[in-house]
Design an enzyme around this catalytic site. Sequence first.
Site, PDB file in Angstrom:
ATOM      1  N   CYS A 103      -1.716   5.942  10.022  1.00 29.50           N
ATOM      2  CA  CYS A 103      -0.492   5.333  10.560  1.00 29.50           C
ATOM      3  C   CYS A 103      -0.814   3.980  11.172  1.00 29.50           C
ATOM      4  O   CYS A 103      -1.701   3.873  12.014  1.00 29.50           O
ATOM      5  CB  CYS A 103       0.093   6.169  11.686  1.00 29.50           C
ATOM      6  SG  CYS A 103       0.528   7.802  11.230  1.00 29.50           S
ATOM      7  N   GLU A 154       0.816  -1.207   0.000  1.00 31.04           N
ATOM      8  CA  GLU A 154       0.000   0.000   0.000  1.00 31.04           C
ATOM      9  C   GLU A 154       0.856   1.267   0.000  1.00 31.04           C
ATOM     10  O   GLU A 154       1.953   1.303   0.565  1.00 31.04           O
ATOM     11  CB  GLU A 154      -0.922  -0.002   1.220  1.00 31.04           C
ATOM     12  CG  GLU A 154      -1.939  -1.127   1.112  1.00 31.04           C
ATOM     13  CD  GLU A 154      -2.952  -1.168   2.233  1.00 31.04           C
ATOM     14  OE1 GLU A 154      -4.094  -1.538   1.956  1.00 31.04           O
ATOM     15  OE2 GLU A 154      -2.615  -0.848   3.381  1.00 31.04           O
ATOM     16  N   CYS A 204       0.727  -2.281  15.695  1.00 26.29           N
ATOM     17  CA  CYS A 204       0.814  -1.968  14.265  1.00 26.29           C
ATOM     18  C   CYS A 204       0.274  -3.114  13.416  1.00 26.29           C
ATOM     19  O   CYS A 204       0.670  -4.265  13.596  1.00 26.29           O
ATOM     20  CB  CYS A 204       2.266  -1.668  13.885  1.00 26.29           C
ATOM     21  SG  CYS A 204       2.492  -1.326  12.129  1.00 26.29           S
ATOM     22  N   GLU A 264      10.179  -1.731   7.541  1.00 24.54           N
ATOM     23  CA  GLU A 264      11.201  -0.999   8.274  1.00 24.54           C
ATOM     24  C   GLU A 264      12.298  -0.616   7.276  1.00 24.54           C
ATOM     25  O   GLU A 264      13.092  -1.462   6.855  1.00 24.54           O
ATOM     26  CB  GLU A 264      11.747  -1.905   9.401  1.00 24.54           C
ATOM     27  CG  GLU A 264      12.995  -1.401  10.088  1.00 24.54           C
ATOM     28  CD  GLU A 264      12.916   0.037  10.603  1.00 24.54           C
ATOM     29  OE1 GLU A 264      11.934   0.396  11.286  1.00 24.54           O
ATOM     30  OE2 GLU A 264      13.841   0.801  10.307  1.00 24.54           O
ATOM     31  N   CYS A 269       3.265   8.639   1.410  1.00 27.96           N
ATOM     32  CA  CYS A 269       3.785   7.717   2.422  1.00 27.96           C
ATOM     33  C   CYS A 269       4.032   6.377   1.734  1.00 27.96           C
ATOM     34  O   CYS A 269       3.090   5.743   1.257  1.00 27.96           O
ATOM     35  CB  CYS A 269       2.724   7.604   3.525  1.00 27.96           C
ATOM     36  SG  CYS A 269       3.170   6.438   4.813  1.00 27.96           S
ATOM     37  N   CYS A 321       5.798  -4.783  16.062  1.00 25.16           N
ATOM     38  CA  CYS A 321       5.348  -3.834  17.083  1.00 25.16           C
ATOM     39  C   CYS A 321       3.885  -4.169  17.408  1.00 25.16           C
ATOM     40  O   CYS A 321       3.084  -4.429  16.516  1.00 25.16           O
ATOM     41  CB  CYS A 321       5.495  -2.399  16.576  1.00 25.16           C
ATOM     42  SG  CYS A 321       7.215  -1.979  16.240  1.00 25.16           S
ATOM     43  N   CYS A 359       6.392  -6.638   7.607  1.00 19.37           N
ATOM     44  CA  CYS A 359       7.440  -6.100   8.474  1.00 19.37           C
ATOM     45  C   CYS A 359       7.820  -7.171   9.487  1.00 19.37           C
ATOM     46  O   CYS A 359       6.959  -7.929   9.955  1.00 19.37           O
ATOM     47  CB  CYS A 359       6.934  -4.856   9.212  1.00 19.37           C
ATOM     48  SG  CYS A 359       8.213  -4.022  10.183  1.00 19.37           S
TER      49      CYS A 359
HETATM   50  N1  SAH Z   1       9.026   0.744  10.594  1.00 24.75           N
HETATM   51  C1  SAH Z   1       9.121   2.184  10.540  1.00 24.75           C
HETATM   52  C2  SAH Z   1       8.218   2.771   9.509  1.00 24.75           C
HETATM   53  C3  SAH Z   1       6.727   2.680   9.837  1.00 24.75           C
HETATM   54  S1  SAH Z   1       6.232   4.279  10.146  1.00 24.75           S
HETATM   55  C4  SAH Z   1       8.900   2.757  11.918  1.00 24.75           C
HETATM   56  O1  SAH Z   1       8.591   1.993  12.816  1.00 24.75           O
HETATM   57  O2  SAH Z   1       9.105   3.943  12.118  1.00 24.75           O
HETATM   58  C5  SAH Z   1       4.685   4.159  10.743  1.00 24.75           C
HETATM   59  C6  SAH Z   1       4.509   5.033  11.983  1.00 24.75           C
HETATM   60  O3  SAH Z   1       3.195   4.793  12.472  1.00 24.75           O
HETATM   61  C7  SAH Z   1       5.456   4.615  13.081  1.00 24.75           C
HETATM   62  O4  SAH Z   1       5.789   5.672  13.916  1.00 24.75           O
HETATM   63  C8  SAH Z   1       4.606   3.625  13.806  1.00 24.75           C
HETATM   64  O5  SAH Z   1       5.095   3.375  15.074  1.00 24.75           O
HETATM   65  C9  SAH Z   1       3.267   4.312  13.792  1.00 24.75           C
HETATM   66  N2  SAH Z   1       2.165   3.379  14.022  1.00 24.75           N
HETATM   67  C10 SAH Z   1       2.163   2.053  13.815  1.00 24.75           C
HETATM   68  N3  SAH Z   1       0.987   1.510  14.143  1.00 24.75           N
HETATM   69  C11 SAH Z   1       0.202   2.523  14.559  1.00 24.75           C
HETATM   70  C12 SAH Z   1      -1.160   2.605  14.986  1.00 24.75           C
HETATM   71  N4  SAH Z   1      -1.915   1.521  15.036  1.00 24.75           N
HETATM   72  N5  SAH Z   1      -1.634   3.814  15.319  1.00 24.75           N
HETATM   73  C13 SAH Z   1      -0.867   4.916  15.222  1.00 24.75           C
HETATM   74  N6  SAH Z   1       0.420   4.904  14.811  1.00 24.75           N
HETATM   75  C14 SAH Z   1       0.945   3.720  14.483  1.00 24.75           C
END
Ligand code: SAH
Length: 370
Positions: free
Chosen positions: A344, A103, A130, A172, A116, A127, A123
């Site tokens: 996000c 996406e 996510c 990532e 974005c 986390c 990934c």
């Molecule tokens: N792997 C990288 C790139 C992903 S960025 C990283 O971790 O930075 C996506 C951003 O959205 C990151 O800051 C991530 O932590 C945040 N994110 C992930 N899941 C989310 C959620 N369910 N709600 C809000 N932010 C989230």
Amino acid sequence: MSEPLSAAGPVGEIPHLLGLDRAGLVALLREWGESPFRASQILQWLHQRQVDDFAAMSNISKALRARLMAETRWDEPEVIADQLARDGTRKWLLRLPDGNAIETVFIPEEDRGTLCISSQVGCSLACSFCATGAQGLNRNLSSHEIVAQLRVARRHLGLDAITNVVFMGMGEPLLNLKQVIPVIRLLLDDFAYGLSSRRVTVSTAGVLPGLEQLGRETPVNLAISLHASRNDLRDELVPINRHYPLAQLMAACRSYPLPPRRRITFEYVMLDGVNDSDADARALVRLLRGLPALVNLIPFNPFPGSPYRRSSLARIDAFREIVLSAGIMTVTRRPRGDDIAAACGQLAGQVHAGRRALVPMPGRRVELRP
Ligand code: SAH
């Protein structure tokens, strides 16, 4: 023994033109006995002007065009869904030749248009808050598959719509730097996308060896997905913290070669009752003391099966006030495109058998406005 490399990859592989940065193109042209000066022209046609037809490349000799057509690839993934959110956020689902889908999200704002982009299929970092992390990793994207996301978006939106690019989609980026760095070079190349380094941001959960390489090789903005200021909690939310705990992460941020007048963005997802107390805010202040930091509070975006709730607006405001009053710039990110699962952490694509349990992610479709 490592494979012998040509300009564009292992010998015998057809180079993919869209993934070659200037240095890659120059190497290919040299191999072919062509003038390296052609690289600028080719970059301009392919990226800046984004022509789909080699016949249009009028300042390039017929012989070179014919060779490019015969000996390189420039195919792109197919767009299999195109969704528009109520707030104007737009999301494309792109099918890759191996059947996976990724996406890409466009977020229009008054003064800018941010794309974005995804760097991996799924990934590996898992986390806990996510959606992409819940899927596991299938594979890295190639540089041309990352560039293709820009091409698709520009084709739909017009060549000038994208003013900013963030590596905040699926994956990532620092675990795929070999493919991400040529893309960054194209983003910054005046003959390709010509973006200022202030308008390109790489976001990472804190993969420290990659962080060092990124700082050495590129001048782009850095965002750190922090989310917790204590190791016990961060171990749970961002499991890579067990490999690179907070003290190491913060030391790496302090020694990061930031261009002048730049700040590191610290992303902090607001999870109700998990990481959003006054004490958490004070711990964040202590952690960031002395760093040129911008804190970005992200209200949690739920996804099917997610175990958390979003903090209340009042709680987010109170948290922000504590961090702000310690003199740290802090903004709350407005959720964008959440009605089409484009916000996000909601990006899921279609990842086949990731290297973790696969959580079914029913696609939510919203009809395009006419
Ligand atoms: N792997 C990288 C790139 C992903 S960025 C990283 O971790 O930075 C996506 C951003 O959205 C990151 O800051 C991530 O932590 C945040 N994110 C992930 N899941 C989310 C959620 N369910 N709600 C809000 N932010 C989230």
